[in-house]
Design a protein around this motif. Sequence first.
Motif, PDB file in Angstrom:
ATOM      1  N   SER A  55       0.782  -1.313   0.177  1.00  0.00           N
ATOM      2  CA  SER A  55      -0.127   0.059  -0.198  1.00  0.00           C
ATOM      3  C   SER A  55       0.928   1.470   0.217  1.00  0.00           C
ATOM      4  CB  SER A  55      -0.389  -0.206   1.184  1.00  0.00           C
ATOM      5  OG  SER A  55      -1.679   1.373   1.258  1.00  0.00           O
ATOM      6  N   SER A  56       1.665   1.350   0.374  1.00  0.00           N
ATOM      7  CA  SER A  56       2.492   2.306   0.901  1.00  0.00           C
ATOM      8  C   SER A  56       3.529   2.833  -0.643  1.00  0.00           C
ATOM      9  CB  SER A  56       3.836   2.098   1.895  1.00  0.00           C
ATOM     10  OG  SER A  56       4.779   3.185   2.119  1.00  0.00           O
ATOM     11  N   PHE A  57       3.586   1.246  -1.053  1.00  0.00           N
ATOM     12  CA  PHE A  57       4.553   1.707  -2.619  1.00  0.00           C
ATOM     13  C   PHE A  57       3.525   1.879  -3.861  1.00  0.00           C
ATOM     14  CE2 PHE A  57       4.916  -0.666  -6.450  1.00  0.00           C
ATOM     15  CZ  PHE A  57       6.533  -0.183  -6.841  1.00  0.00           C
ATOM     16  N   VAL A  58       2.234   1.916  -2.843  1.00  0.00           N
ATOM     17  CA  VAL A  58       1.149   2.639  -4.231  1.00  0.00           C
ATOM     18  C   VAL A  58       0.801   4.164  -4.133  1.00  0.00           C
ATOM     19  CG1 VAL A  58      -1.366   2.334  -4.971  1.00  0.00           C
ATOM     20  CG2 VAL A  58       0.167   0.553  -4.775  1.00  0.00           C
ATOM     21  N   ALA A  72      -0.609  -1.152 -12.241  1.00  0.00           N
ATOM     22  CA  ALA A  72      -1.134  -1.009 -10.836  1.00  0.00           C
ATOM     23  C   ALA A  72      -2.212  -1.898  -9.957  1.00  0.00           C
ATOM     24  CB  ALA A  72      -1.221   0.733 -10.216  1.00  0.00           C
ATOM     25  N   ASP A  73      -3.067  -2.563 -11.088  1.00  0.00           N
ATOM     26  CA  ASP A  73      -4.184  -3.203 -10.520  1.00  0.00           C
ATOM     27  C   ASP A  73      -4.078  -4.409  -9.413  1.00  0.00           C
ATOM     28  OD1 ASP A  73      -6.025  -1.747 -12.279  1.00  0.00           O
ATOM     29  OD2 ASP A  73      -5.893  -2.796 -13.604  1.00  0.00           O
ATOM     30  N   PRO A  74      -2.687  -5.158  -9.788  1.00  0.00           N
ATOM     31  CA  PRO A  74      -2.735  -6.153  -8.625  1.00  0.00           C
ATOM     32  C   PRO A  74      -1.801  -5.884  -7.342  1.00  0.00           C
ATOM     33  CG  PRO A  74      -1.295  -6.431 -10.688  1.00  0.00           C
ATOM     34  CD  PRO A  74      -2.184  -5.254 -10.982  1.00  0.00           C
ATOM     35  N   PHE A  75      -1.277  -4.521  -7.178  1.00  0.00           N
ATOM     36  CA  PHE A  75      -0.938  -3.735  -6.105  1.00  0.00           C
ATOM     37  C   PHE A  75      -2.042  -3.238  -5.377  1.00  0.00           C
ATOM     38  CE2 PHE A  75       2.388  -3.496  -9.098  1.00  0.00           C
ATOM     39  CZ  PHE A  75       3.841  -3.925  -8.299  1.00  0.00           C
ATOM     40  N   VAL A  76      -3.307  -2.093  -5.865  1.00  0.00           N
ATOM     41  CA  VAL A  76      -3.548  -1.943  -4.910  1.00  0.00           C
ATOM     42  C   VAL A  76      -5.107  -2.875  -5.227  1.00  0.00           C
ATOM     43  CG1 VAL A  76      -5.968  -0.155  -5.862  1.00  0.00           C
ATOM     44  CG2 VAL A  76      -3.745  -0.200  -6.700  1.00  0.00           C
ATOM     45  N   LYS A  97       5.349 -12.289  -4.045  1.00  0.00           N
ATOM     46  CA  LYS A  97       5.872 -12.016  -4.748  1.00  0.00           C
ATOM     47  C   LYS A  97       5.306 -10.830  -5.498  1.00  0.00           C
ATOM     48  CE  LYS A  97       4.628 -16.814  -6.596  1.00  0.00           C
ATOM     49  NZ  LYS A  97       3.770 -17.322  -7.795  1.00  0.00           N
ATOM     50  N   LEU A  98       4.251 -10.323  -4.986  1.00  0.00           N
ATOM     51  CA  LEU A  98       4.656  -8.531  -5.263  1.00  0.00           C
ATOM     52  C   LEU A  98       5.709  -8.186  -5.066  1.00  0.00           C
ATOM     53  CD1 LEU A  98       0.616  -7.572  -4.717  1.00  0.00           C
ATOM     54  CD2 LEU A  98       1.927  -7.706  -7.314  1.00  0.00           C
ATOM     55  N   CYS A  99       6.318  -7.682  -3.757  1.00  0.00           N
ATOM     56  CA  CYS A  99       7.320  -6.887  -3.711  1.00  0.00           C
ATOM     57  C   CYS A  99       8.175  -7.532  -3.574  1.00  0.00           C
ATOM     58  CB  CYS A  99       7.246  -8.183  -2.070  1.00  0.00           C
ATOM     59  SG  CYS A  99       6.035  -7.117  -0.410  1.00  0.00           S
TER      60      CYS A  99
END
Length: 149
Positions: A55-58, A72-76, A97-99
Amino acid sequence: YKKIADRCLDSHDCVAGLLLSTFLNTVSSELINIDKLRDSLTPDALFASLQKVISSFVIGCRVDEYVSLENADPFVEYAKKPYNVKGLYTDIESGLKLCAEIAVKMEAVCQMTELREVPVEKPKPGSTPPPTPVPIKPIGRKRWEGIEI
């Protein structure tokens, strides 16, 4: 988290200062929390930590004018993902995996450097320029000559 935090700390003259400051603050905090809770870290706490970092990254990408997050969708979606006991380990795996993707993206962000020029004001015609300050020479040990914060 450690790899990401170290890379952010080692970046110099990066133009994405808002992203770095927002993201590094969260990553450092979560790194400390995980280290202190190492023996008692629950899957729930790990999931929450992953959500905070993502969330902080987004948020950092959205507020920084120099960065645009592609896909950005997978992160959000991960940041908004509700707690689900049955799929918790799958959620943790997808968060890791996202990290890993964030680590690659932050590597690219930290390489975005630009020398910033300080604008020089031209004196108005007929005005006298301000006096140049005389540097004070330190007595004794060599003193720091940079900006003190």
